[in-house]
Scaffold this motif. Sequence first.
Motif, PDB file in Angstrom:
ATOM      1  N   SER A   1      92.274 -14.489  94.148  1.00 17.57           N
ATOM      2  CA  SER A   1      92.446 -14.972  92.777  1.00 17.57           C
ATOM      3  C   SER A   1      93.747 -15.751  92.616  1.00 17.57           C
ATOM      4  CB  SER A   1      92.415 -13.785  91.806  1.00 17.57           C
ATOM      5  OG  SER A   1      92.671 -14.202  90.490  1.00 17.57           O
ATOM      6  N   LEU A   2      94.818 -15.276  93.278  1.00 14.46           N
ATOM      7  CA  LEU A   2      96.106 -15.958  93.190  1.00 14.46           C
ATOM      8  C   LEU A   2      96.060 -17.321  93.891  1.00 14.46           C
ATOM      9  CD1 LEU A   2      98.999 -15.632  92.187  1.00 14.46           C
ATOM     10  CD2 LEU A   2      99.580 -14.586  94.387  1.00 14.46           C
ATOM     11  N   VAL A   3      95.315 -17.408  94.995  1.00 16.12           N
ATOM     12  CA  VAL A   3      95.181 -18.686  95.710  1.00 16.12           C
ATOM     13  C   VAL A   3      94.461 -19.708  94.825  1.00 16.12           C
ATOM     14  CG1 VAL A   3      94.008 -19.810  97.641  1.00 16.12           C
ATOM     15  CG2 VAL A   3      95.287 -17.695  98.019  1.00 16.12           C
ATOM     16  N   ARG A   4      93.377 -19.309  94.213  1.00 10.83           N
ATOM     17  CA  ARG A   4      92.627 -20.226  93.345  1.00 10.83           C
ATOM     18  C   ARG A   4      93.474 -20.673  92.157  1.00 10.83           C
ATOM     19  NH1 ARG A   4      86.868 -16.892  93.229  1.00 10.83           N
ATOM     20  NH2 ARG A   4      86.106 -17.644  95.261  1.00 10.83           N
ATOM     21  N   GLN A   5      94.229 -19.745  91.592  1.00  8.46           N
ATOM     22  CA  GLN A   5      95.064 -20.076  90.432  1.00  8.46           C
ATOM     23  C   GLN A   5      96.117 -21.124  90.796  1.00  8.46           C
ATOM     24  OE1 GLN A   5      96.975 -16.664  88.735  1.00  8.46           O
ATOM     25  NE2 GLN A   5      98.335 -17.879  87.441  1.00  8.46           N
ATOM     26  N   ASN A   6      96.751 -20.973  91.971  1.00 10.51           N
ATOM     27  CA  ASN A   6      97.807 -21.912  92.357  1.00 10.51           C
ATOM     28  C   ASN A   6      97.239 -23.274  92.734  1.00 10.51           C
ATOM     29  OD1 ASN A   6     100.750 -20.688  92.640  1.00 10.51           O
ATOM     30  ND2 ASN A   6      99.295 -19.053  93.117  1.00 10.51           N
ATOM     31  N   PHE A   7      96.060 -23.321  93.357  1.00 11.22           N
ATOM     32  CA  PHE A   7      95.461 -24.610  93.686  1.00 11.22           C
ATOM     33  C   PHE A   7      95.072 -25.372  92.414  1.00 11.22           C
ATOM     34  CE2 PHE A   7      95.428 -23.648  98.137  1.00 11.22           C
ATOM     35  CZ  PHE A   7      95.277 -24.880  98.756  1.00 11.22           C
ATOM     36  N   ARG A   8      94.560 -24.659  91.398  1.00  8.44           N
ATOM     37  CA  ARG A   8      94.263 -25.326  90.125  1.00  8.44           C
ATOM     38  C   ARG A   8      95.543 -25.818  89.455  1.00  8.44           C
ATOM     39  NH1 ARG A   8      90.405 -21.036  89.457  1.00  8.44           N
ATOM     40  NH2 ARG A   8      91.973 -19.874  88.254  1.00  8.44           N
ATOM     41  N   LYS A   9      96.636 -25.074  89.643  1.00  9.80           N
ATOM     42  CA  LYS A   9      97.897 -25.429  88.996  1.00  9.80           C
ATOM     43  C   LYS A   9      98.515 -26.677  89.625  1.00  9.80           C
ATOM     44  CE  LYS A   9     102.521 -23.493  88.118  1.00  9.80           C
ATOM     45  NZ  LYS A   9     103.387 -22.283  88.292  1.00  9.80           N
ATOM     46  N   TYR A  10      98.440 -26.803  90.959  1.00 10.45           N
ATOM     47  CA  TYR A  10      99.150 -27.876  91.655  1.00 10.45           C
ATOM     48  C   TYR A  10      98.265 -29.055  92.033  1.00 10.45           C
ATOM     49  CZ  TYR A  10     102.892 -24.431  92.134  1.00 10.45           C
ATOM     50  OH  TYR A  10     103.882 -23.508  91.860  1.00 10.45           O
ATOM     51  N   LYS A  11      97.013 -29.071  91.618  1.00  3.24           N
ATOM     52  CA  LYS A  11      96.140 -30.187  92.011  1.00  3.24           C
ATOM     53  C   LYS A  11      96.495 -31.491  91.292  1.00  3.24           C
ATOM     54  CE  LYS A  11      92.441 -29.360  88.662  1.00  3.24           C
ATOM     55  NZ  LYS A  11      90.987 -29.041  88.506  1.00  3.24           N
TER      56      LYS A  11
ATOM     57  N   ALA B   1     104.551 -28.029  98.245  1.00  2.17           N
ATOM     58  CA  ALA B   1     103.390 -27.199  97.930  1.00  2.17           C
ATOM     59  C   ALA B   1     102.543 -26.954  99.169  1.00  2.17           C
ATOM     60  CB  ALA B   1     102.563 -27.869  96.827  1.00  2.17           C
ATOM     61  N   LEU B   2     102.333 -27.995  99.994  1.00  2.35           N
ATOM     62  CA  LEU B   2     101.547 -27.811 101.220  1.00  2.35           C
ATOM     63  C   LEU B   2     102.276 -26.895 102.205  1.00  2.35           C
ATOM     64  CD1 LEU B   2     100.195 -31.435 101.782  1.00  2.35           C
ATOM     65  CD2 LEU B   2      98.881 -29.414 101.145  1.00  2.35           C
ATOM     66  N   ARG B   3     103.587 -27.027 102.305  1.00  2.00           N
ATOM     67  CA  ARG B   3     104.344 -26.152 103.209  1.00  2.00           C
ATOM     68  C   ARG B   3     104.210 -24.687 102.770  1.00  2.00           C
ATOM     69  NH1 ARG B   3     109.118 -28.413 102.865  1.00  2.00           N
ATOM     70  NH2 ARG B   3     108.771 -29.789 104.663  1.00  2.00           N
ATOM     71  N   ALA B   4     104.278 -24.455 101.427  1.00  2.00           N
ATOM     72  CA  ALA B   4     104.109 -23.088 100.934  1.00  2.00           C
ATOM     73  C   ALA B   4     102.699 -22.585 101.208  1.00  2.00           C
ATOM     74  CB  ALA B   4     104.400 -23.044  99.431  1.00  2.00           C
ATOM     75  N   GLY B   5     101.713 -23.487 101.152  1.00  2.00           N
ATOM     76  CA  GLY B   5     100.346 -23.068 101.427  1.00  2.00           C
ATOM     77  C   GLY B   5     100.137 -22.672 102.869  1.00  2.00           C
ATOM     78  N   TYR B   6     100.735 -23.450 103.816  1.00  3.63           N
ATOM     79  CA  TYR B   6     100.590 -23.101 105.226  1.00  3.63           C
ATOM     80  C   TYR B   6     101.357 -21.813 105.561  1.00  3.63           C
ATOM     81  CZ  TYR B   6      98.261 -27.510 106.204  1.00  3.63           C
ATOM     82  OH  TYR B   6      97.367 -28.540 106.225  1.00  3.63           O
ATOM     83  N   GLU B   7     102.505 -21.600 104.927  1.00  3.23           N
ATOM     84  CA  GLU B   7     103.227 -20.334 105.132  1.00  3.23           C
ATOM     85  C   GLU B   7     102.404 -19.162 104.607  1.00  3.23           C
ATOM     86  OE1 GLU B   7     106.951 -20.765 103.228  1.00  3.23           O
ATOM     87  OE2 GLU B   7     107.779 -22.175 104.721  1.00  3.23           O
ATOM     88  N   ALA B   8     101.737 -19.353 103.440  1.00  2.00           N
ATOM     89  CA  ALA B   8     100.882 -18.287 102.912  1.00  2.00           C
ATOM     90  C   ALA B   8      99.714 -18.018 103.844  1.00  2.00           C
ATOM     91  CB  ALA B   8     100.380 -18.670 101.516  1.00  2.00           C
ATOM     92  N   LEU B   9      99.174 -19.089 104.475  1.00  2.00           N
ATOM     93  CA  LEU B   9      98.063 -18.901 105.407  1.00  2.00           C
ATOM     94  C   LEU B   9      98.503 -18.078 106.618  1.00  2.00           C
ATOM     95  CD1 LEU B   9      95.162 -19.557 106.243  1.00  2.00           C
ATOM     96  CD2 LEU B   9      96.013 -21.685 107.264  1.00  2.00           C
TER      97      LEU B   9
END
Length: 278
Positions: free
Chosen positions: A42-52, A63-71
């Motif tokens: 749910s948190l992943v979907r919320q952040n992708f909608r926020k930063y799109k 934002a992409l760097r934070a996404g790869y670190e989260a992955l």
Amino acid sequence: MHKVLVPKHSGTHRFACLSLYRALLQQCRSSTETAWLDETRSLVRQNFRKYKILQSPSQTVHALRAGYEALDLISSSHTNLQHRERITDIITQAKSQRDKYARMQKRSQPVAPPPTPLTPKAARKAESIRFQNETSRRHPDAKSVLDRPQFLGGKKRHVPVLVNARGLPFLRFKKPQPRNVSSVIRTKLNNRWEWIQRRDRLKVDLLFAEDEEIWDRMTGSKDLPAWPENTETAIEDVKGKINNFDKQTKDLAQKMWNVVLAERAMAAEEAATEQSEQ
């Protein structure tokens, strides 16, 4: 001039973001041991909608760097307890910030002003509309006005008034007038007026029919029945409807007047009884 590239308009950028998004959702698939990952998804979907909607290249890179670190963090959390606790802390902080923002939004919302009281004129208009809507149909248990006077059981008796509505009588007990009563009066008067108009048109047609009859006599081409015969029959039929309507109206007026007299007598009798009891 250097051309500015908007990231969201780039096919390569969109492909990279969607690939990262799918990879994060796949890593967030929960099982019996990792049911806590539902909140992460749910948190992943919320952040992708926020930063799109990001357009700045530098912000997009962060934002992409934070996404790869989260992955990487979610991938290793299946086997690393410390990483799992880190994700749990992030989820807790996100919930806390969301609740804090909701409380701030609630406090910042303007208080709705109290409804403005209606002016006396507007209040009377609203009450009139409400009454007309409530009286648009005749009550199923309503009795005929001719079934009076009736015993009221100690209530105050209102003697009706016989009113003439363009030749049509009706009993008025109180104002305002119910909508269904107005509708009945309007329908009856419109029917009578249509008969009068039909009679007048037929009288004009009768003149033409008489001329046709005179012409047939002059030319010797006599037809049966005579030209005026059908028109005269139609005129008599319409006159009969008008006369019958007027006769019924007269009889109804007399019955209603008898009701008024009976109501007056009953009201006087009840008043005398009340005074004697006092």
